[in-house]
Enzyme design. Sequence first.
Site, PDB file in Angstrom:
ATOM      1  N   GLY A 104       0.784  -1.208  -0.090  1.00 60.86           N
ATOM      2  CA  GLY A 104       0.118   0.030  -0.062  1.00 60.86           C
ATOM      3  C   GLY A 104       0.804   1.314   0.196  1.00 60.86           C
ATOM      4  O   GLY A 104       1.966   1.238   0.135  1.00 60.86           O
ATOM      5  N   GLY A 106       2.590   3.647   1.533  1.00 63.89           N
ATOM      6  CA  GLY A 106       3.166   3.907   2.869  1.00 63.89           C
ATOM      7  C   GLY A 106       3.549   5.244   3.209  1.00 63.89           C
ATOM      8  O   GLY A 106       3.755   5.671   4.259  1.00 63.89           O
ATOM      9  N   LYS A 127       4.560  12.338  -2.239  1.00 61.81           N
ATOM     10  CA  LYS A 127       5.363  11.220  -1.827  1.00 61.81           C
ATOM     11  C   LYS A 127       6.324  11.797  -0.596  1.00 61.81           C
ATOM     12  O   LYS A 127       6.922  12.845  -0.884  1.00 61.81           O
ATOM     13  CB  LYS A 127       6.271  10.764  -2.975  1.00 61.81           C
ATOM     14  CG  LYS A 127       7.093   9.406  -2.500  1.00 61.81           C
ATOM     15  CD  LYS A 127       7.560   8.932  -3.652  1.00 61.81           C
ATOM     16  CE  LYS A 127       8.599   7.588  -3.433  1.00 61.81           C
ATOM     17  NZ  LYS A 127       9.021   7.016  -4.480  1.00 61.81           N
ATOM     18  N   GLY A 140       6.600   7.159   6.845  1.00 57.77           N
ATOM     19  CA  GLY A 140       5.956   7.813   5.916  1.00 57.77           C
ATOM     20  C   GLY A 140       6.668   8.907   5.350  1.00 57.77           C
ATOM     21  O   GLY A 140       6.029   9.792   4.485  1.00 57.77           O
ATOM     22  N   ASP A 274       4.505  -4.286  -7.282  1.00 56.00           N
ATOM     23  CA  ASP A 274       3.783  -3.183  -6.628  1.00 56.00           C
ATOM     24  C   ASP A 274       4.349  -1.936  -7.316  1.00 56.00           C
ATOM     25  O   ASP A 274       3.932  -0.668  -6.987  1.00 56.00           O
ATOM     26  CB  ASP A 274       4.103  -3.134  -5.045  1.00 56.00           C
ATOM     27  CG  ASP A 274       5.556  -3.298  -4.675  1.00 56.00           C
ATOM     28  OD1 ASP A 274       6.112  -3.965  -5.106  1.00 56.00           O
ATOM     29  OD2 ASP A 274       5.968  -2.295  -3.990  1.00 56.00           O
TER      30      ASP A 274
HETATM   31  P1  AMP Z   1       9.342   0.596  -2.464  1.00 54.67           P
HETATM   32  O1  AMP Z   1      10.381  -0.310  -2.462  1.00 54.67           O
HETATM   33  O2  AMP Z   1       9.890   2.215  -2.410  1.00 54.67           O
HETATM   34  O3  AMP Z   1       8.467   0.670  -3.799  1.00 54.67           O
HETATM   35  O4  AMP Z   1       8.392   0.437  -1.336  1.00 54.67           O
HETATM   36  C1  AMP Z   1       7.744  -0.842  -0.956  1.00 54.67           C
HETATM   37  C2  AMP Z   1       6.729  -0.399   0.247  1.00 54.67           C
HETATM   38  O5  AMP Z   1       7.393   0.277   1.327  1.00 54.67           O
HETATM   39  C3  AMP Z   1       5.465   0.517  -0.277  1.00 54.67           C
HETATM   40  O6  AMP Z   1       4.421   0.019   0.129  1.00 54.67           O
HETATM   41  C4  AMP Z   1       5.856   1.701   0.327  1.00 54.67           C
HETATM   42  O7  AMP Z   1       4.811   2.820   0.454  1.00 54.67           O
HETATM   43  C5  AMP Z   1       6.640   1.406   1.675  1.00 54.67           C
HETATM   44  N1  AMP Z   1       7.417   2.347   2.138  1.00 54.67           N
HETATM   45  C6  AMP Z   1       8.721   2.770   1.510  1.00 54.67           C
HETATM   46  N2  AMP Z   1       9.432   3.662   2.223  1.00 54.67           N
HETATM   47  C7  AMP Z   1       8.595   3.845   3.260  1.00 54.67           C
HETATM   48  C8  AMP Z   1       8.467   5.050   4.339  1.00 54.67           C
HETATM   49  N3  AMP Z   1       9.505   5.666   4.594  1.00 54.67           N
HETATM   50  N4  AMP Z   1       7.500   4.866   5.192  1.00 54.67           N
HETATM   51  C9  AMP Z   1       6.490   4.270   4.858  1.00 54.67           C
HETATM   52  N5  AMP Z   1       6.284   3.275   3.982  1.00 54.67           N
HETATM   53  C10 AMP Z   1       7.324   3.250   3.213  1.00 54.67           C
HETATM   54 MG    MG Z   2       7.007   1.300  -4.566  1.00 56.15          MG
END
Ligand code: AMP
Ligand code: MG
Length: 529
Positions: A104, A106, A127, A140, A274
């Site tokens: 989701g 995040g 973002k 987040g 994702d």
């Molecule tokens: P990504 O590898 O950047 O595509 O992230 C994978 C998942 O981790 C996604 O659901 C992002 O929303 C979540 N995510 C990555 N970094 C953060 C963060 N700093 N805070 C909250 N969720 C995160």
């Molecule tokens: Mg992502």
Amino acid sequence: MVAISELRFDNRFTASLPGEDSQGTDPRQVTEACYSRVSPTPVSLPRLVAFSSEVSELLGLAAEDAESAEFVDIFSGNRLLEGMDSHAACYGGHQFGNWAGQLGDGRAIALGEVIDVNGDHQMLQLKGAGPTPYSRSADGLAVLRSSIREFLCSEAMHHLGVPTTRALSLVTTGDLVVRDVLYNGNPAPEPGAVVCRVAPSFIRFGNFEIFASRGDEATLKKLADFVIQTQFPNIDGGNPDSYVTLLKEVGELTADMIAEWLRVGFVHGVMNTDNMSILGLTIDYGPYGWLDNYDPNWTPNTTDAQHRRYRYGNQPSIAQWNLVQLANALYPLVGAVEPLQEALEHYAQRFEATWSQMMATKLGLTNLEDRKDRDLAEQALALLQTVETDMTLFWRELAKVNFELPVDEKERCAPLMNAVYRPDLMTIDQRASFIDFAEKWSARHRELGNKSVEVAVAMNAVNPKYVLRNYMAQLAIEKAEDGDSSMVTELLEILRLPYEEQPQYERFYALRPDWARTKIGCSQLSCSS
Ligand code: AMP
Ligand code: MG
């Protein structure tokens, strides 16, 4: 042009699809819902670092608006406008080949869908705007370095002609965010930042997978019907065939996107499901990178260093693997394997066709239908790996090889030597293979009756002169972290016209400097962001 407060919103995603009843940002499993309503977390001292004038124009905003206090307030998450409906989407995903369950948004908070100057819907998304129910144990937030990388790269990709989400703005928040850049037990505070991303939709393969994994066919169907209705209106929706056609069309868009990545030397770095857009847009700029020297085995992502799943040359087959996951997710709505299988096969055919067309244009040819031309393409790619050769320079310099002049073969081949990292270390055989390629390529163009000048113009329209080399982004980041964001703006300026000569920026049309060869942030990036 309208004032920011006059932007018109039409929030189809939240209005048409089920949302969650619970509120707040406590981490939780969200079921039978496509999103959760959540507001951005206010920030201390928002400051505009950069904005894209093309994106603000697309939204109908005047350039002055983008520099107003109101703009910074809104696009840092400090203020919501009338008509916005802020939310975080629920999705799952396969990460590095394994099902990861619910992920989701995040740290991305969508604000709502603006009607742009063409009458199309554009979702605005912040973002790094604070926690959501999908943040799991994370904060987040996003740091300046990764936000600069996302902002610059999405705009650079757009100007290169690669399908991508866009970036409207980049603001620093005035708050510090703690990150352990190398994941080696050295957490340190860094400046926080927020990028406003813009795309017709941020729906990913993972949005479908989450409902299929839970056996929630009802929500899955709502989502699929919504995507067809809003994003693929040419498909006659509501029946099992429509989901097969959806898969086929997503496969086409994905194939075209991957061929474009290969054309410009882009490595996404984290092609988890994702991070795969249902619209075939490049999405989620994390530890991506650009090939300097042509090495199909290269990946910038240190997390993937061992298996190199997401290396440059593996991207076409990973996209297919991801499409298989999407097919699995759509299966409950189709109820038959064969048509889905056919749609998947279509991806491979489409990719082959697009790829060979793309390679033909890089060589200044019309197509690769003739065996001789296919051989030339293969020879070029093999040559690029004979010695350490810069990909961007090679293709651009090839256009300078004059095939009409009756010159000595060494002289004809000379431009290509500019793309070689260590010409002094080349063996006689390696030099001979460069000459052989230049001669064969020249002979073929003469045989076709082409004109060097015309071929060069055509090639320069598909072989960029300027890409966001990893070290360029890193230099801009280091300066910005010291409080000088001028290089971010400068790079945005250069990358607006990646195919133009721009003599004032010739210093960036050069081999990667030696200091950047193995530097963290240049050749190696972690997912820390
Ligand atoms: P990504 O590898 O950047 O595509 O992230 C994978 C998942 O981790 C996604 O659901 C992002 O929303 C979540 N995510 C990555 N970094 C953060 C963060 N700093 N805070 C909250 N969720 C995160
Ligand atoms: Mg992502």
